[in-house]
Scaffold this motif. Sequence first.
Motif, PDB file in Angstrom:
ATOM      1  N   GLU A  33       9.464   1.027   4.668  1.00  8.98           N
ATOM      2  CA  GLU A  33       8.419   1.045   5.669  1.00  8.98           C
ATOM      3  C   GLU A  33       8.161  -0.384   6.104  1.00  8.98           C
ATOM      4  OE1 GLU A  33       5.171   3.668   4.879  1.00  8.98           O
ATOM      5  OE2 GLU A  33       6.315   4.603   3.299  1.00  8.98           O
ATOM      6  N   SER A  84       3.063   4.931   3.408  1.00  9.44           N
ATOM      7  CA  SER A  84       2.595   6.320   3.419  1.00  9.44           C
ATOM      8  C   SER A  84       2.080   6.777   2.052  1.00  9.44           C
ATOM      9  CB  SER A  84       3.738   7.237   3.875  1.00  9.44           C
ATOM     10  OG  SER A  84       4.831   7.110   2.988  1.00  9.44           O
ATOM     11  N   ARG A  85       2.040   5.857   1.067  1.00  8.37           N
ATOM     12  CA  ARG A  85       1.564   6.212  -0.285  1.00  8.37           C
ATOM     13  C   ARG A  85       0.085   5.884  -0.463  1.00  8.37           C
ATOM     14  NH1 ARG A  85       3.688   3.894  -5.078  1.00  8.37           N
ATOM     15  NH2 ARG A  85       3.153   1.952  -4.100  1.00  8.37           N
TER      16      ARG A  85
END
Length: 134
Positions: A33, A84-85
């Motif tokens: 990312e 996205s974590r």
Amino acid sequence: MAWLLGLGTFALGLSLALWSLDQAFRLAPLTREACVPGPLPERAELWSNGVVEIPLCRRARVGLVLEGALAQGKGPYALVVEGSRVLWQGEVRGVREVWVTTSGRGTLALAFTNDLYRPPEDRNLFLRALRVEP
């Protein structure tokens, strides 16, 4: 006969060129990312729903000193995410220190998701300090 060989060579070359263009502009999935290093915020004030980016881009242990202003008996709901974590999520009532460990695979962000403004009450989230260990 030579013109037939030339036409075949031209067709083969054109086909190869079109195949190469297709391969060159094909979207490939990202393996990481995006994260662009930058200055780290020392403090931040979220008066409405929003996000504070923390462009750390490396492995580290990060401490956030958060303060929440309550409205209707509830504190601000905050999330600490990396890419996205979700690394941490919860309600912030008063002053709260939160520690997370980053992987360096995405931009770290602090998000405030449940703003409420009903005078005289106003739910807000404040980043009072940011600490980064190696």
